[in-house]
Design a protein around this motif. Structure first.
Motif, PDB file in Angstrom:
ATOM      1  N   ALA A 108       0.827  -1.207   0.000  1.00  0.00           N
ATOM      2  CA  ALA A 108       0.000   0.000   0.000  1.00  0.00           C
ATOM      3  C   ALA A 108       0.857   1.251   0.000  1.00  0.00           C
ATOM      4  O   ALA A 108       2.022   1.226   0.428  1.00  0.00           O
ATOM      5  N   ASP A 109       0.269   2.349  -0.477  1.00  0.00           N
ATOM      6  CA  ASP A 109       0.984   3.621  -0.430  1.00  0.00           C
ATOM      7  C   ASP A 109       0.903   4.205   0.977  1.00  0.00           C
ATOM      8  O   ASP A 109       0.316   3.595   1.886  1.00  0.00           O
ATOM      9  N   ALA A 110       1.459   5.392   1.170  1.00  0.00           N
ATOM     10  CA  ALA A 110       1.528   5.984   2.508  1.00  0.00           C
ATOM     11  C   ALA A 110       0.166   6.365   3.059  1.00  0.00           C
ATOM     12  O   ALA A 110       0.027   6.605   4.263  1.00  0.00           O
ATOM     13  N   ARG A 111      -0.861   6.417   2.192  1.00  0.00           N
ATOM     14  CA  ARG A 111      -2.223   6.708   2.654  1.00  0.00           C
ATOM     15  C   ARG A 111      -3.024   5.442   2.930  1.00  0.00           C
ATOM     16  O   ARG A 111      -4.139   5.500   3.439  1.00  0.00           O
ATOM     17  N   GLY A 112      -2.457   4.279   2.559  1.00  0.00           N
ATOM     18  CA  GLY A 112      -3.149   3.019   2.801  1.00  0.00           C
ATOM     19  C   GLY A 112      -3.837   2.448   1.582  1.00  0.00           C
ATOM     20  O   GLY A 112      -4.498   1.410   1.678  1.00  0.00           O
TER      21      GLY A 112
END
Length: 339
Positions: free
Chosen positions: A118-122
């Motif tokens: 996942a990216d840093a935002r989820g």
């Protein structure tokens, strides 16, 4: 004294850059998101009370130093999924999972263990499941590490394209956004809506790719309406093949979408009890579209169980390597007992 200073400088450098030590780790999903940088978060999902393989891989694969290196600058976190938790286990599970509980609704795992990236935002951009994608003891899980490296590199490429799209306008913005959606990872959220606003005529073809659903093709071929099937209205194999040919010639579809559609046609052939030669021909053709996908890798197994055709490419090595694999397994079991 000089040597101590050099050693201290080296330690400080490695701690500050983090590159020498591989990925960071977190005790829970929410903590991982807070610590996340450009490489995001990588989640290992395992079943403590029902999936022994995933528990074994927690030590042999997930906590391995080489796996940390493969995860780059991402934050690593292991998330348990109990089947029959006690009250204390349920409390622990909820604490570790955090917001990841909502993610699993939209991204059901094909098998355990699973790795979600996942990216840093989820936002989940990739998912790896089972032996085919995470590897096995026999090859020391190198397949899993290589797949993680590959998906992470694609995510970095996608992030670059999305950053460029933010600073572009019109059709150039649509092109960059479309390219970001065409990598072999999940597209960004709301991509279709943005592309429709930028390219309403779909002149670039990205909307067609993102909205085509092989599952809907399966429903059409087999005459399903919801969970009900009208077998009398199902398409014949010949009718299905005509539709498949058009899909295979469509440049807007990805290789994976074409393989998924091909699988629908093969299913129709099997229902009509097609001959062995026809099945072999089309199973091989499906795999040749993209040999490295799940559909490409499963071809030898399908040929064996559906057609009775052994995978000759492996048979020559089996006799020599079987004993080596058994010996390696015994050595690993002995090492675990000693720990």
């Amino acid at each position: 004294m000089i040597m101590k200073k050099h050693l201290l400088s080296a330690v400080c450098f490695f701690v500050l850059t983090g590159s020498a030590w591989g990925a960071d780790r977190a005790s829970g999903y929410e903590e991982a998101l807070k610590k996340a940088t450009e490489d995001g978060v990588i989640v290992y999902c395992y079943g403590p009370d029902w999936n022994r393989r995933s528990v074994r891989m927690l030590d042999d694969f997930w906590k391995n130093r080489e796996t940390e290196k493969a995860c780059g600058g991402a934050v690593m976190v292991a998330v348990p999924f109990y089947q029959r938790p006690s009250a204390s286990q349920r409390k622990e599970e909820n604490k570790i999972q955090g917001g990841f509980q909502r993610q699993k609704i939209n991204h059901q795992f094909r098998s355990f263990p699973a790795v979600c990236m996942a990216d840093a935002r989820g936002r989940i951009y990739a998912q790896l499941c089972g032996t085919d994608e995470l590897g096995s003891e026999e090859e020391n899980y190198e397949t899993g590490r290589e797949n993680i490296r590959c998906k992470l590199e694609l995510f970095r490429e996608q992030s670059t394209l999305l950053a460029q799209a933010e600073n572009a306008q019109g059709m150039e913005k649509a092109r960059l956004l479309g390219e970001a959606c065409s990598l072999n990872i999940y597209p960004p959220d709301h991509a279709v809506e943005q592309l429709r606003a930028l390219d309403p005529q779909d002149s670039l073809g990205y909307i067609g790719r993102l909205t085509y659903d092989p599952f809907a093709f399966n429903m059409e071929v087999n005459a399903f309406s919801g969970s009900e099937q009208n077998a009398d209205r199902a398409l014949s194999a010949r009718e299905t093949e005509k539709k498949l040919k058009a899909l295979l010639e469509n440049p807007r579809l990805s290789d994976l979408q074409k393989q998924e559609s091909y699988a629908v046609f093969i299913g129709r052939l099997r229902k009509e009890k097609a001959g062995k030669m026809a099945l072999v021909k089309h199973v091989k053709a499906m795999g040749q579209i993209a040999p490295d996908t799940m559909y490409g890798k499963i071809v030898p197994h399908l040929l064996e169980i559906w057609c009775g055709v052994a995978d000759r490419s492996k048979s020559a090595d089996d006799g020599a390597s079987r004993g080596e694999r058994s010996k390696a397994r015994r050595e690993r079991r002995e090492q675990r007992r000693r720990r």
